[in-house]
Design an enzyme around this catalytic site. Structure first.
Site, PDB file in Angstrom:
ATOM      1  N   THR A 136       0.815  -1.212   0.000  1.00 43.15           N
ATOM      2  CA  THR A 136       0.000   0.000   0.000  1.00 43.15           C
ATOM      3  C   THR A 136       0.851   1.266   0.000  1.00 43.15           C
ATOM      4  OG1 THR A 136      -1.513   1.260   1.419  1.00 43.15           O
ATOM      5  CG2 THR A 136      -0.085  -0.288   2.530  1.00 43.15           C
ATOM      6  N   ASP A 137       0.252   2.363  -0.442  1.00 48.22           N
ATOM      7  CA  ASP A 137       0.954   3.659  -0.375  1.00 48.22           C
ATOM      8  C   ASP A 137       1.045   4.181   1.068  1.00 48.22           C
ATOM      9  OD1 ASP A 137      -1.724   4.336  -0.009  1.00 48.22           O
ATOM     10  OD2 ASP A 137      -1.796   5.829  -1.619  1.00 48.22           O
ATOM     11  N   GLU A 138       0.262   3.579   1.980  1.00 46.82           N
ATOM     12  CA  GLU A 138       0.243   4.100   3.355  1.00 46.82           C
ATOM     13  C   GLU A 138       1.581   3.912   4.063  1.00 46.82           C
ATOM     14  OE1 GLU A 138      -3.189   3.339   5.708  1.00 46.82           O
ATOM     15  OE2 GLU A 138      -4.514   3.341   3.979  1.00 46.82           O
ATOM     16  N   TYR A 163      -1.914  -0.582  10.996  1.00 51.42           N
ATOM     17  CA  TYR A 163      -2.043  -1.243   9.690  1.00 51.42           C
ATOM     18  C   TYR A 163      -0.832  -0.934   8.814  1.00 51.42           C
ATOM     19  CZ  TYR A 163      -3.290  -1.681   4.746  1.00 51.42           C
ATOM     20  OH  TYR A 163      -3.260  -1.958   3.396  1.00 51.42           O
ATOM     21  N   LYS A 167       2.171  -3.337   7.330  1.00 52.85           N
ATOM     22  CA  LYS A 167       2.448  -3.508   5.902  1.00 52.85           C
ATOM     23  C   LYS A 167       3.895  -3.104   5.601  1.00 52.85           C
ATOM     24  CE  LYS A 167       0.011  -4.627   2.980  1.00 52.85           C
ATOM     25  NZ  LYS A 167      -0.386  -5.981   2.463  1.00 52.85           N
TER      26      LYS A 167
HETATM   27  P1  NAD Z   1      -9.738  -7.448   2.144  1.00 49.22           P
HETATM   28  O1  NAD Z   1      -9.753  -7.185   3.620  1.00 49.22           O
HETATM   29  O2  NAD Z   1     -10.938  -7.181   1.335  1.00 49.22           O
HETATM   30  O3  NAD Z   1      -9.351  -8.986   1.900  1.00 49.22           O
HETATM   31  C1  NAD Z   1      -8.369  -9.652   2.636  1.00 49.22           C
HETATM   32  C2  NAD Z   1      -8.505 -11.152   2.352  1.00 49.22           C
HETATM   33  O4  NAD Z   1      -7.455 -11.822   3.060  1.00 49.22           O
HETATM   34  C3  NAD Z   1      -9.826 -11.750   2.839  1.00 49.22           C
HETATM   35  O5  NAD Z   1     -10.345 -12.632   1.863  1.00 49.22           O
HETATM   36  C4  NAD Z   1      -9.428 -12.500   4.096  1.00 49.22           C
HETATM   37  O6  NAD Z   1     -10.254 -13.631   4.365  1.00 49.22           O
HETATM   38  C5  NAD Z   1      -8.000 -12.918   3.772  1.00 49.22           C
HETATM   39  N1  NAD Z   1      -7.196 -13.151   4.965  1.00 49.22           N
HETATM   40  C6  NAD Z   1      -7.074 -12.342   6.051  1.00 49.22           C
HETATM   41  N2  NAD Z   1      -6.277 -12.905   6.961  1.00 49.22           N
HETATM   42  C7  NAD Z   1      -5.857 -14.082   6.435  1.00 49.22           C
HETATM   43  C8  NAD Z   1      -5.007 -15.114   6.893  1.00 49.22           C
HETATM   44  N3  NAD Z   1      -4.422 -15.053   8.095  1.00 49.22           N
HETATM   45  N4  NAD Z   1      -4.777 -16.178   6.089  1.00 49.22           N
HETATM   46  C9  NAD Z   1      -5.374 -16.265   4.870  1.00 49.22           C
HETATM   47  N5  NAD Z   1      -6.204 -15.321   4.397  1.00 49.22           N
HETATM   48  C10 NAD Z   1      -6.441 -14.250   5.163  1.00 49.22           C
HETATM   49  O7  NAD Z   1      -8.481  -6.657   1.615  1.00 49.22           O
HETATM   50  P2  NAD Z   1      -8.265  -5.909   0.216  1.00 49.22           P
HETATM   51  O8  NAD Z   1      -8.786  -4.530   0.334  1.00 49.22           O
HETATM   52  O9  NAD Z   1      -8.710  -6.799  -0.869  1.00 49.22           O
HETATM   53  O10 NAD Z   1      -6.674  -5.811   0.209  1.00 49.22           O
HETATM   54  C11 NAD Z   1      -5.880  -6.866  -0.331  1.00 49.22           C
HETATM   55  C12 NAD Z   1      -4.402  -6.499  -0.223  1.00 49.22           C
HETATM   56  O11 NAD Z   1      -4.165  -5.292  -0.915  1.00 49.22           O
HETATM   57  C13 NAD Z   1      -3.937  -6.254   1.218  1.00 49.22           C
HETATM   58  O12 NAD Z   1      -2.640  -6.792   1.341  1.00 49.22           O
HETATM   59  C14 NAD Z   1      -3.912  -4.735   1.348  1.00 49.22           C
HETATM   60  O13 NAD Z   1      -2.940  -4.330   2.278  1.00 49.22           O
HETATM   61  C15 NAD Z   1      -3.530  -4.340  -0.063  1.00 49.22           C
HETATM   62  N6  NAD Z   1      -4.008  -3.012  -0.503  1.00 49.22           N
HETATM   63  C16 NAD Z   1      -5.323  -2.663  -0.374  1.00 49.22           C
HETATM   64  C17 NAD Z   1      -5.752  -1.425  -0.856  1.00 49.22           C
HETATM   65  C18 NAD Z   1      -7.204  -1.015  -0.764  1.00 49.22           C
HETATM   66  O14 NAD Z   1      -7.528   0.125  -1.113  1.00 49.22           O
HETATM   67  N7  NAD Z   1      -8.118  -1.864  -0.332  1.00 49.22           N
HETATM   68  C19 NAD Z   1      -4.842  -0.548  -1.448  1.00 49.22           C
HETATM   69  C20 NAD Z   1      -3.509  -0.936  -1.556  1.00 49.22           C
HETATM   70  C21 NAD Z   1      -3.097  -2.179  -1.089  1.00 49.22           C
HETATM   71  O1  TDX Z   2     -16.578   6.073   7.970  1.00 51.53           O
HETATM   72  C1  TDX Z   2     -15.565   6.576   7.437  1.00 51.53           C
HETATM   73  N1  TDX Z   2     -15.469   7.932   7.355  1.00 51.53           N
HETATM   74  C2  TDX Z   2     -14.390   8.572   6.813  1.00 51.53           C
HETATM   75  O2  TDX Z   2     -14.353   9.802   6.759  1.00 51.53           O
HETATM   76  C3  TDX Z   2     -14.484   5.777   6.901  1.00 51.53           C
HETATM   77  C4  TDX Z   2     -14.543   4.276   6.973  1.00 51.53           C
HETATM   78  C5  TDX Z   2     -13.406   6.437   6.349  1.00 51.53           C
HETATM   79  N2  TDX Z   2     -13.343   7.792   6.317  1.00 51.53           N
HETATM   80  C6  TDX Z   2     -12.169   8.447   5.706  1.00 51.53           C
HETATM   81  C7  TDX Z   2     -10.832   7.974   6.236  1.00 51.53           C
HETATM   82  C8  TDX Z   2      -9.920   8.124   5.038  1.00 51.53           C
HETATM   83  O3  TDX Z   2      -9.433   9.447   4.973  1.00 51.53           O
HETATM   84  O4  TDX Z   2     -12.164   8.097   4.316  1.00 51.53           O
HETATM   85  C9  TDX Z   2     -10.836   7.884   3.830  1.00 51.53           C
HETATM   86  C10 TDX Z   2     -10.746   6.471   3.276  1.00 51.53           C
HETATM   87  O5  TDX Z   2     -10.874   5.568   4.363  1.00 51.53           O
HETATM   88  P1  TDX Z   2     -10.771   3.980   4.172  1.00 51.53           P
HETATM   89  O6  TDX Z   2     -11.723   3.542   3.132  1.00 51.53           O
HETATM   90  O7  TDX Z   2     -10.828   3.345   5.527  1.00 51.53           O
HETATM   91  O8  TDX Z   2      -9.326   3.830   3.512  1.00 51.53           O
HETATM   92  P2  TDX Z   2      -7.839   4.227   4.022  1.00 51.53           P
HETATM   93  O9  TDX Z   2      -7.786   4.386   5.483  1.00 51.53           O
HETATM   94  O10 TDX Z   2      -7.390   5.379   3.182  1.00 51.53           O
HETATM   95  O11 TDX Z   2      -7.051   2.878   3.624  1.00 51.53           O
HETATM   96  C11 TDX Z   2      -7.336   2.221   2.373  1.00 51.53           C
HETATM   97  O12 TDX Z   2      -6.391   2.527   1.387  1.00 51.53           O
HETATM   98  C12 TDX Z   2      -5.129   1.971   1.478  1.00 51.53           C
HETATM   99  C13 TDX Z   2      -7.425   0.709   2.543  1.00 51.53           C
HETATM  100  O13 TDX Z   2      -8.357   0.406   3.553  1.00 51.53           O
HETATM  101  C14 TDX Z   2      -6.098   0.098   2.808  1.00 51.53           C
HETATM  102  O14 TDX Z   2      -6.187  -1.317   2.876  1.00 51.53           O
HETATM  103  C15 TDX Z   2      -5.171   0.470   1.714  1.00 51.53           C
HETATM  104  O15 TDX Z   2      -3.897  -0.006   1.968  1.00 51.53           O
END
Ligand code: NAD
Ligand code: TDX
Length: 360
Positions: A136-138, A163, A167
């Site tokens: 992630t960019d975080e 988190y 990561k």
């Molecule tokens: P998500 O929470 O939707 O899915 C996570 C999946 O991992 C689920 O299916 C869960 O059952 C599985 N999981 C969790 N713990 C596990 C374990 N111990 N063993 C096996 N499986 C397990 O997450 P996502 O949003 O799809 O993110 C996927 C990946 O991408 C993550 O590594 C996250 O850090 C990264 N990422 C997410 C975002 C975003 O915006 N969502 C952005 C950048 C990077």
């Molecule tokens: O109820 C809310 N109200 C609100 O204002 C929630 C859930 C979020 N927010 C804000 C927080 C953030 O500034 O919205 C923005 C986006 O929040 P999230 O959807 O929780 O994302 P973020 O915290 O930015 O992290 C996401 O992007 C990077 C993903 O959850 C991560 O897995 C990924 O790595």
């Protein structure tokens, strides 16, 4: 035929990636999806691929060394695409340990098992084996609000939430494996994704769901935090391109060039919902700005994220393809067509989570 081991394939990005890969490669690849099915994992996301002869689901925890070693022993894995993680920042603030467990220890197990399966007696690795760590960019921390700074691959890590710290630690482990063993890997650091199958704890699906239900729309702080939104299918495509066309051992940033304040996103969602709902739909009456409710800010809330995807564009030729206004329409359309999915996702444990998080 290449065999992929995808971890976390039942989650949001993992399931979109599996759909993308089967659309692109059809019967030319085999995918083994290893997922523990936590609250975020949902096999409904994969209903339309589950009967494919070249798809296998294995329920296992990535921290379970024996189970993961067995997957490598029983299958000649060519590619690992490692998505499995605890992914929600708010949950990490409440329960950090599970983030360390899954994201750090789980990644260590994945690396170790892949290394054991792929390493030759002289310490080199079997040809054409590759591990891609999805990050992630975080990990880069937070950017100032009003300047033109971006995250580059060379930006020092500065994670703030449990988190992002977990990561960052997992990225460092992958880097350590590459530096110490020349382990064949890549890391991708991507900005915020949105699209079908996203669990409604995250900002965009939460706001779509609440607006349709006529519930309050909880905006943290002043609503001016900036995120760089990318349509999930563009991310899936980037991962595949990095793995096949990228240089091994390199990190690639992936981003949408689509920075927006949370409050701007929310206005676009409300506008689009109003536009897309038929005139005779009773929900149209309550989908409006009156639902917006400013609530206490997230602890340690990063102000701004912005990725510079220059390296992936110039080296690999990847660019974000989906404009935000199109992506959000597609996402809303998907939620309209999958009301049952949302109903299931928001029943049971979700109710408890929602009360504790938003109705304190
Ligand atoms: P998500 O929470 O939707 O899915 C996570 C999946 O991992 C689920 O299916 C869960 O059952 C599985 N999981 C969790 N713990 C596990 C374990 N111990 N063993 C096996 N499986 C397990 O997450 P996502 O949003 O799809 O993110 C996927 C990946 O991408 C993550 O590594 C996250 O850090 C990264 N990422 C997410 C975002 C975003 O915006 N969502 C952005 C950048 C990077
Ligand atoms: O109820 C809310 N109200 C609100 O204002 C929630 C859930 C979020 N927010 C804000 C927080 C953030 O500034 O919205 C923005 C986006 O929040 P999230 O959807 O929780 O994302 P973020 O915290 O930015 O992290 C996401 O992007 C990077 C993903 O959850 C991560 O897995 C990924 O790595």
């Amino acid at each position: 035929m290449r065999t992929y081991l995808v971890t976390g394939g039942a989650g949001f990005i993992g399931s979109n990636y599996i759909h993308y890969m089967f659309r692109k490669y059809c019967d030319e690849i085999r995918i083994i999806n290893v997922d523990a099915l936590t609250y975020a994992g949902n096999l409904e996301n994969l209903k339309d691929v589950e009967k494919r002869p070249n798809y296998t689901f294995i329920r296992a925890d990535i921290c379970d060394k024996e189970a993961i070693a067995r997957v490598f022993e029983e299958n000649d894995i060519d590619r690992v695409v490692h998505f499995a993680a605890e992914s929600h920042v708010d949950r990490s603030i409440r329960t950090p340990e599970i983030f360390v467990q899954t994201n750090v220890l789980g990644t260590a197990v994945m690396l170790n098992c892949a290394k054991a399966a792929w390493e030759l007696p002289d310490g080199s690795f079997r040809e054409n084996k590759k591990f891609l760590h999805v990050s992630t960019d975080e990990v880069y921390g937070s950017l100032p609000e009003d300047d033109n700074a971006f995250f580059y691959e060379t930006t020092p890590y500065d994670p703030h939430s449990p988190y992002s710290a977990s990561k960052a630690a997992s990225d460092m482990l992958v880097k350590a494996y590459m530096d110490t063993y020349r382990f064949p890997a890549n890391i991708t650091n991507c900005s915020n994704n949105y699209g079908p199958y996203q669990f409604p704890e995250k900002f965009i699906p939460l706001m779509i769901h609440n607006a349709l239900e006529g519930k309050k729309l909880p905006v943290y702080g002043d609503g001016k935090n900036v995120r760089d939104w990318l349509y999930v299918e563009d991310h899936a495509k980037a991962i595949d391109m990095v793995q096949e066309q990228g240089k091994l051992f390199e990190t690639y940033n992936i981003g949408g060039h689509n920075e927006k304040q949370n409050i701007e996103i929310l206005h676009i969602i409300l506008e689009t919902l109003r536009d897309m709902l038929p005139d005779d739909d009773p929900r149209k009456a309550h989908v409006n700005e009156g639902l917006i409710s400013y609530v206490e800010d997230r602890k340690g809330h990063d102000r701004r994220y912005a990725i510079a995807p220059d390296k992936i564009r110039t080296q690999i030729g990847w660019e974000p393809e989906t404009m935000f206004r199109d992506g959000i329409r597609k996402t809303i359309q998907w939620f309209f067509e999958n009301e049952e999915w949302m109903k299931n996702a928001t029943s049971g444990d979700y109710q408890k989570y929602y009360r504790e998080m938003y109705e304190k």
